[in-house]
Scaffold this active site. Structure first.
Site, short mmCIF file in Angstrom:
data_model
loop_
_atom_site.label_atom_id
_atom_site.label_comp_id
_atom_site.label_asym_id
_atom_site.label_seq_id
_atom_site.Cartn_x
_atom_site.Cartn_y
_atom_site.Cartn_z
CG ASP A 1 -0.28 0.21 2.72
OD1 ASP A 1 1.06 -0.27 2.38
OD2 ASP A 1 -0.79 0.00 3.71
CD GLU B 1 1.66 1.45 6.31
OE1 GLU B 1 2.49 0.68 6.59
OE2 GLU B 1 0.23 1.72 6.69
CD GLN C 1 5.17 25.03 0.46
OE1 GLN C 1 3.93 25.20 1.52
NE2 GLN C 1 4.79 23.87 -0.19
CG HIS D 1 14.64 29.16 -1.58
ND1 HIS D 1 14.95 29.56 -2.79
CD2 HIS D 1 13.24 29.80 -1.15
CE1 HIS D 1 13.99 30.63 -3.29
NE2 HIS D 1 13.18 30.83 -2.28
CE LYS E 1 12.16 37.02 -11.90
NZ LYS E 1 11.95 35.63 -11.73
CG ASP F 1 18.02 30.99 -9.31
OD1 ASP F 1 17.97 31.17 -8.10
OD2 ASP F 1 17.04 31.08 -9.99
CG ASP G 1 10.40 23.80 -10.29
OD1 ASP G 1 10.17 22.76 -10.76
OD2 ASP G 1 9.72 23.93 -9.24
C1 R5P Z 1 13.31 31.46 -6.85
O1 R5P Z 1 13.14 32.20 -5.71
C2 R5P Z 1 14.24 30.40 -6.85
O2 R5P Z 1 15.51 31.00 -6.66
C3 R5P Z 1 14.46 29.90 -8.37
O3 R5P Z 1 14.71 31.28 -9.26
C4 R5P Z 1 13.00 29.49 -8.94
O4 R5P Z 1 12.61 28.38 -8.16
C5 R5P Z 1 13.15 28.94 -10.22
O5 R5P Z 1 12.16 28.33 -10.79
P1 R5P Z 1 11.64 28.17 -12.36
O6 R5P Z 1 12.89 27.46 -12.73
O7 R5P Z 1 10.43 27.46 -12.30
O8 R5P Z 1 11.63 29.58 -12.79
#
Ligand code: R5P
Length: 311
Positions: A34, A36, A94, A127, A191, A217, A221
């Site tokens: 399941d 776990e 978060q 982060h 930006k 960076d 993501d």
């Molecule tokens: C944001 O504060 C982080 O430092 C990255 O810039 C962010 O998580 C990148 O996300 P993505 O690749 O989706 O633009």
């Protein structure tokens, strides 16, 4: 010293074990039908200094549960000290309440790791620096910058380098890399959405014309931030653009997005083992931080200085 690995990033765990010339502890970290998580440690760990290596990357919740359950198993097996080695700390974005009735999940995860029985934490490029303070147990936050700087020096020495932060929030990180690159000049991508509903405008602070730009960076993501920044830099006359990121989350077709972008290459560390980075003919390269983490583990075990790794 004992090293125990969860399933999130076995190649990294093995590379750390190789660096430390210490085999991974025999254990079975598996799933019941399941889903776990079940953990069984097949060696005596009583009185041992144990390091559990587990990034809480995708699938984040499963990998987090593995980390918690491994820690619980070690505590109940009377390990003397348990260090949660979390090269990529998921939920880190978060770290504050973005609005009313929202959680601070990074703090919740820190509480869970502590309550499970960890005595200390070792992570990399958190982060936000304040996440270190979410733990009431000693927490070391390593930086991938020295490894990145060495790679950049080896490949691009002699080029007209300029370090670029892809957003205002990343300036401290970018400045620290620039310092390691013989005080290379710095630019910032700002930006802005001037009005709601209008598309984002990218302003570049700094003259990037003719420079070989190195974007830095902590997380890549979807790749949107870096790909858009690369396009803006090229538009302003940058000669070539490379990007370096500590954590290659690489979700939702990031590799294809990077492939089609103005970036010549994206370099990610191996804190996360993402299949996207292995796309054949792609522009993503992995840079290992295993020796850095291995050395930090060694120093924690020997009770010697970890910060001097960055002098
Ligand atoms: C944001 O504060 C982080 O430092 C990255 O810039 C962010 O998580 C990148 O996300 P993505 O690749 O989706 O633009």
């Amino acid at each position: 010293m004992k090293l125990l690995a969860g399933n999130s990033n076995l190649p990294l765990a093995r590379a750390i074990a190789d660096y430390l010339e210490t085999p991974l502890t025999q254990a079975s970290v598996r799933r019941f039908a399941d889903e776990e998580v079940f953990v069984e440690i097949n060696e005596n760990v009583r009185g041992e200094d144990v390091f559990v290596i587990q990034s809480t990357s995708y699938p984040t919740n499963d990998n987090l549960m593995e980390l918690l359950i491994c820690t619980d198993a070690l505590r109940r097996a009377s390990a003397k000290r348990i260090t949660a080695v979390v090269p990529y700390f998921g939920y880190a974005r978060q770290d504050r309440k973005p609005g009313p009735r929202t959680p601070i999940s990074a703090k919740l995860v820190a509480n869970l790791i502590t309550v499970a029985g960890a005595n200390r934490v070792l992570s990399m490029d958190l982060h936000a620096g304040q996440i270190q303070g979410f733990f009431d147990i000693p927490t070391d936050n390593l930086w991938a910058a020295p490894v990145m700087a060495a790679d950049i020096q080896a490949r691009y020495r002699g080029r007209n380098l300029m370090v670029v932060s892809p957003d205002v929030g990343g300036v401290v990180r970018a400045r620290s890399l620039a310092k390691r690159l013989d005080n290379a000049p710095l630019a910032i991508v700002d930006k802005r959405r001037e009005r709601a509903g209008e598309s984002e405008v990218m302003n570049i602070i700094g003259d990037v014309e003719g420079h070989c730009c190195i974007l830095i960076d902590d997380i890549v993501d979807s790749g949107g931030t870096l790909c858009n920044a690369a396009a803006a830099l090229k538009q302003q006359g940058a000669e070539e653009v490379f990007a370096y990121c500590s954590h290659g989350v690489l979700s939702g077709g990031a590799a294809a997005r990077v492939g089609a972008s103005e970036l010549s290459e994206l370099v990610v560390s191996d804190t996360i083992w993402s299949g996207e980075a292995d796309a054949k003919g792609g522009k993503i390269r992995r840079l290992t931080i295993a020796p850095l983490i291995g050395e930090a583990i060694k120093r924690i075990a020997d009770e010697s200085s970890v910060s001097s790794l960055f002098d």
